[in-house]
Motif scaffolding. Structure first.
Motif, PDB file in Angstrom:
ATOM      1  N   ARG A 559      45.423  38.861  46.381  1.00 19.99           N
ATOM      2  CA  ARG A 559      45.551  40.310  46.506  1.00 19.99           C
ATOM      3  C   ARG A 559      45.823  40.653  47.966  1.00 19.99           C
ATOM      4  O   ARG A 559      45.052  40.272  48.851  1.00 19.99           O
ATOM      5  CB  ARG A 559      44.273  40.991  46.036  1.00 19.99           C
ATOM      6  CG  ARG A 559      44.325  42.509  45.999  1.00 19.99           C
ATOM      7  CD  ARG A 559      45.253  43.013  44.898  1.00 19.99           C
ATOM      8  NE  ARG A 559      44.903  42.500  43.595  1.00 19.99           N
ATOM      9  CZ  ARG A 559      43.971  43.055  42.793  1.00 19.99           C
ATOM     10  NH1 ARG A 559      43.315  44.116  43.197  1.00 19.99           N
ATOM     11  NH2 ARG A 559      43.726  42.543  41.609  1.00 19.99           N
ATOM     12  N   LEU A 560      46.925  41.360  48.220  1.00 21.90           N
ATOM     13  CA  LEU A 560      47.277  41.803  49.557  1.00 21.90           C
ATOM     14  C   LEU A 560      46.930  43.280  49.666  1.00 21.90           C
ATOM     15  O   LEU A 560      47.389  44.091  48.855  1.00 21.90           O
ATOM     16  CB  LEU A 560      48.760  41.588  49.822  1.00 21.90           C
ATOM     17  CG  LEU A 560      49.287  40.162  49.544  1.00 21.90           C
ATOM     18  CD1 LEU A 560      50.786  40.091  49.818  1.00 21.90           C
ATOM     19  CD2 LEU A 560      48.539  39.148  50.378  1.00 21.90           C
ATOM     20  N   ALA A 561      46.090  43.626  50.663  1.00 17.88           N
ATOM     21  CA  ALA A 561      45.612  45.001  50.750  1.00 17.88           C
ATOM     22  C   ALA A 561      45.528  45.442  52.202  1.00 17.88           C
ATOM     23  O   ALA A 561      45.069  44.684  53.050  1.00 17.88           O
ATOM     24  CB  ALA A 561      44.233  45.131  50.097  1.00 17.88           C
ATOM     25  N   ARG A 571      36.647  40.160  45.731  1.00 19.11           N
ATOM     26  CA  ARG A 571      36.159  38.944  46.362  1.00 19.11           C
ATOM     27  C   ARG A 571      35.039  38.314  45.542  1.00 19.11           C
ATOM     28  O   ARG A 571      34.924  37.093  45.450  1.00 19.11           O
ATOM     29  CB  ARG A 571      35.671  39.256  47.768  1.00 19.11           C
ATOM     30  CG  ARG A 571      36.801  39.530  48.744  1.00 19.11           C
ATOM     31  CD  ARG A 571      36.274  39.728  50.152  1.00 19.11           C
ATOM     32  NE  ARG A 571      37.372  39.774  51.107  1.00 19.11           N
ATOM     33  CZ  ARG A 571      37.226  39.991  52.399  1.00 19.11           C
ATOM     34  NH1 ARG A 571      36.013  40.182  52.888  1.00 19.11           N
ATOM     35  NH2 ARG A 571      38.260  40.012  53.202  1.00 19.11           N
ATOM     36  N   GLU A 572      34.187  39.137  44.963  1.00 21.24           N
ATOM     37  CA  GLU A 572      33.105  38.610  44.133  1.00 21.24           C
ATOM     38  C   GLU A 572      33.659  37.863  42.930  1.00 21.24           C
ATOM     39  O   GLU A 572      33.030  36.931  42.429  1.00 21.24           O
ATOM     40  CB  GLU A 572      32.197  39.755  43.666  1.00 21.24           C
ATOM     41  CG  GLU A 572      31.362  40.347  44.789  1.00 21.24           C
ATOM     42  CD  GLU A 572      30.455  41.440  44.299  1.00 21.24           C
ATOM     43  OE1 GLU A 572      30.883  42.214  43.418  1.00 21.24           O
ATOM     44  OE2 GLU A 572      29.314  41.535  44.777  1.00 21.24           O
ATOM     45  N   ARG A 573      34.837  38.276  42.451  1.00 23.90           N
ATOM     46  CA  ARG A 573      35.449  37.613  41.292  1.00 23.90           C
ATOM     47  C   ARG A 573      36.232  36.369  41.681  1.00 23.90           C
ATOM     48  O   ARG A 573      36.733  35.672  40.823  1.00 23.90           O
ATOM     49  CB  ARG A 573      36.397  38.575  40.559  1.00 23.90           C
ATOM     50  CG  ARG A 573      35.726  39.766  39.934  1.00 23.90           C
ATOM     51  CD  ARG A 573      36.671  40.467  38.959  1.00 23.90           C
ATOM     52  NE  ARG A 573      37.907  40.912  39.580  1.00 23.90           N
ATOM     53  CZ  ARG A 573      39.101  40.380  39.336  1.00 23.90           C
ATOM     54  NH1 ARG A 573      39.249  39.375  38.513  1.00 23.90           N
ATOM     55  NH2 ARG A 573      40.184  40.873  39.932  1.00 23.90           N
ATOM     56  N   GLY A 574      36.340  36.100  43.001  1.00 28.32           N
ATOM     57  CA  GLY A 574      37.082  34.928  43.439  1.00 28.32           C
ATOM     58  C   GLY A 574      38.521  35.207  43.812  1.00 28.32           C
ATOM     59  O   GLY A 574      39.273  34.275  44.093  1.00 28.32           O
ATOM     60  N   VAL A 575      38.912  36.473  43.792  1.00 32.42           N
ATOM     61  CA  VAL A 575      40.262  36.823  44.226  1.00 32.42           C
ATOM     62  C   VAL A 575      40.346  36.629  45.736  1.00 32.42           C
ATOM     63  O   VAL A 575      39.421  36.992  46.476  1.00 32.42           O
ATOM     64  CB  VAL A 575      40.588  38.294  43.866  1.00 32.42           C
ATOM     65  CG1 VAL A 575      41.950  38.695  44.409  1.00 32.42           C
ATOM     66  CG2 VAL A 575      40.537  38.477  42.352  1.00 32.42           C
ATOM     67  N   LEU A 576      41.429  36.055  46.218  1.00 32.58           N
ATOM     68  CA  LEU A 576      41.643  35.868  47.652  1.00 32.58           C
ATOM     69  C   LEU A 576      42.322  37.114  48.203  1.00 32.58           C
ATOM     70  O   LEU A 576      43.487  37.390  47.896  1.00 32.58           O
ATOM     71  CB  LEU A 576      42.490  34.626  47.907  1.00 32.58           C
ATOM     72  CG  LEU A 576      41.832  33.294  47.487  1.00 32.58           C
ATOM     73  CD1 LEU A 576      42.780  32.135  47.743  1.00 32.58           C
ATOM     74  CD2 LEU A 576      40.532  33.078  48.242  1.00 32.58           C
TER      75      LEU A 576
END
Length: 635
Positions: A559-561, A571-576
């Motif tokens: 994920r680019l933000a 982030r808690e779900r493991g998304v970078l």
């Protein structure tokens, strides 16, 4: 002829009438056990664990520890267990290493169950076995006091103990003796009006400077001081996110560092531990993809966490055997050859379906409160994935085993062995220290999670990091524990049997995960048939397959933000999550432009090689920015 313990018990009772102090020496009948006061345990927290275990064996329902943190000048451990009669106390001080538990003598003294000496009087499976746990306090002090009383007695007994340290020269000089003195004890009795009360209080006095420094975590603060002065090679260490503060060496009432605690002063004991647990879990948002206890907490708070894992307290949420279909977890049961799905109905628990009984405490609840923090087992079973696997939910695998070793001669098989276990799969196990296999003997553990799963040899590094397992021994394995209960005798038949079963369970778990991933991969490929795949997509898939295997789960979501902090829940779900503001600024400074497709491909390749998981979020941003800048530099 009366033995020494019987005579001492009579003297204690006479002293109750006369008020005289009864003096004697601590002694053992074994040269090796004479070294117990030199400290056979690995860390100061081991003393707390052993004292808590002694209270559990005495059928206590509550233990209160007061450590005087962060000064650690005097420590008190108080329980409401059965207490010690003069006979039990006399046996304790005259037979170190000769515990009355698990013996016919224990039935007579009231330290063991009348029908089964391996149980406590109330029916708990006994943790202690050789009678040296009390002397683990040698890690902290040579001077302590025991105050104890049994229900129905009109007096309480106090024993002041001064331990003696041995050297090899001293033991050699006494080599002709059969008895080795390990200290002195002065015993007094006094009237007690509270006839119906019971319990034991241990007061640790004059803690050694070394013990105080260890409990205060002084070595870490010293390293941080050196880092400030530029006297540390490599990257400077980070201070703990949460700590009890730092006091001056010459004045323990002066704070050099103010405490940074995750709870409020008004919070109750239960709420304090829950906030500690939540704080560690939330480190995944701001500090690191996989939080680490040693980095997030100082020594004292880390000790609270480790004690909570070791002692027989309740889970912070629920026992794994109490989970139901509503928890959203996929359940499997190990058969002799595989792991098969289990369907639960209504409010039925997995423990009820599979007949898992190690959850039962015949005495009732057991609470431990350390400095107004109630210890809760810091293990939970999330219904959501800490990652983006297409499997869609966590999985749990259960087993119940009664070995055939009980039918083998004890000198060959070591006696009967039975246990119950689970393996929990999630893409990220948080915190990092909860990854692995933890073995509980009679509901307690001196060891921590073993990330190797008892030496599993097959190359399954990625999936092993996604597993958390507990084994609950219901019979046997005691003899395989080493004397400090913090490691095992790997050659013992019980350990070898358990090791083989754990390896079987890991293999069946990973086989099931591979099967599920292959089914999802086949479906994804069928759905994507005819779709034009870019060169970058082909490259990432090839690298991922080469590094992770053809049946691995797909790469993580990227994920680019702007700002990079807006999507903390991701982030808690493991998304970078990556901060595009930072990356674009770095690129602009070098005259280049960030291409999102290349950025995502780079992150997935780095992840395939395992180069990001040990880095903090800030370090991940910096590494990716540096690599992108190198290849995007137009000058």
């Amino acid at each position: 002829m009366q033995d020494r313990a019987e005579q001492l018990a009579l003297d204690i009772r006479r002293g109750r009438e006369s008020g005289e102090v009864v003096k004697t020496t601590l002694s053992v009948d074994d040269r090796v056990l004479a070294r117990v006061t030199d400290g056979i345990y690995r860390r100061p927290s081991s003393a707390f664990r052993e004292l808590i275990s002694n209270a559990y064996d005495a059928d206590a329902t509550e233990v209160i520890l007061q450590t005087d943190a962060p000064r650690f000048e005097r420590i008190v451990v108080r329980d409401n267990g059965l207490g010690m009669s003069p006979e039990v106390l006399a046996d304790l001080v005259t037979h170190i290493g000769g515990s009355s538990k698990r013996t016919s003598k224990g039935k007579r003294l009231g330290t063991a169950n009348l029908s089964d000496p391996t149980l406590s009087p109330g029916g708990r499976r006994l943790i202690g076995k050789i009678g040296i746990g009390l002397f683990s306090v040698a890690q902290l002090t040579q001077h302590f006091q025991m105050i104890t009383k049994r229900r129905g007695d009109d007096f309480r007994t106090s024993a002041v103990v001064v331990l003696k340290t041995h050297t090899e020269e001293m033991l050699a000089a006494d080599s002709d003796n059969q008895v080795f003195e390990t200290g002195t004890v002065a015993i007094t009795s006094e009237p007690a009006a509270d006839i119906e009360t019971q319990g034991t209080e241990i007061v640790l006095m004059e803690l050694t400077p070394q013990a105080r420094e260890l409990l205060q975590g002084l070595d870490r603060w010293t390293l941080l001081d050196r880092a400030k002065d530029g006297d540390v090679d490599g990257a400077p260490p980070m201070p703990p996110s949460y700590h009890i503060g730092r006091v001056a060496r010459d004045d323990a009432d002066v704070y050099l560092e103010q405490p940074q605690l995750p709870w409020d002063p008004s919070d109750g004991p239960d709420a304090r531990f829950r906030k500690l647990y939540a704080a560690v879990r939330q480190e995944v948002r701001t500090r690191k993809a996989t939080p680490n206890i040693e980095e997030s907490l100082d020594h004292y708070l880390g000790m609270i966490w480790l004690l909570s894992l070791a002692v027989p307290v309740r889970y912070i949420d629920r026992h794994p055997f109490e989970l139901t279909a509503d928890d959203g977890i996929g359940f499997y049961s190990f058969t002799s050859k595989s792991a098969e799905p289990v369907k639960l109905t209504g409010t039925e628990t997995i423990g009820e379906r599979l007949g898992l009984t190690s959850i039962i405490d015949p005495v009732g609840s057991f609470r431990v409160i350390l400095d107004d923090v109630e210890l809760l087992r810091p293990i939970s079973f999330d219904r959501d994935l800490h990652g983006t696997s297409e499997i869609g939910r966590p999985l749990m695998f259960f087993g119940k085993v009664t070995s055939g070793l009980g039918a083998v001669p004890p000198d060959i098989g070591g006696g009967a062995l039975s246990f119950e276990a689970y393996l929990y799969w999630n893409q990220k196990i948080t915190p990092k220290e909860n990854n692995g296999c933890l073995v509980r003997v009679n509901n307690a553990s001196g060891v921590l999670f073993d990330p190797s799963f008892l030496g599993y040899q097959v190359s399954e590094l990625t999936r092993l990091r996604q597993l958390m397992s507990e084994v609950f021994i219901t019979e046997g394995l005691d003899a395989a524990l080493n004397i400090d209960r913090e490691s095992f005798n790997y050659s013992h038949p019980h350990y070898q049997y358990l090791q083989k079963w754990v390896h079987f369970a890991v293999r069946q778990t990973t086989n099931r995960l591979k099967q599920l991933n292959k089914e999802l991969l086949d479906a994804r490929r069928a759905a994507a048939a005819g779709h034009r795949v870019s060169r970058l997509e082909n490259l990432v898939e090839r690298v991922w397959r080469d590094r992770k295997g053809s049946d691995a789960e797909p790469p993580p979501e990227i994920r680019l933000a702007p700002g990079g902090q807006a999507l903390l829940s991701d982030r808690e779900r493991g998304v970078l999550v990556f901060n595009t503001d930072t990356l674009e600024a770095e690129a602009a400074a070098r005259g280049s432009v960030i291409e999102n497709a290349k950025l995502e491909a780079l992150v997935k390749v780095l992840t395939a090689w395992g180069l990001l998981e040990s880095l903090s979020w800030e370090e991940q941003q910096s590494l990716v920015a540096d690599i992108m800048a190198v290849f995007g530099d137009q000058r």
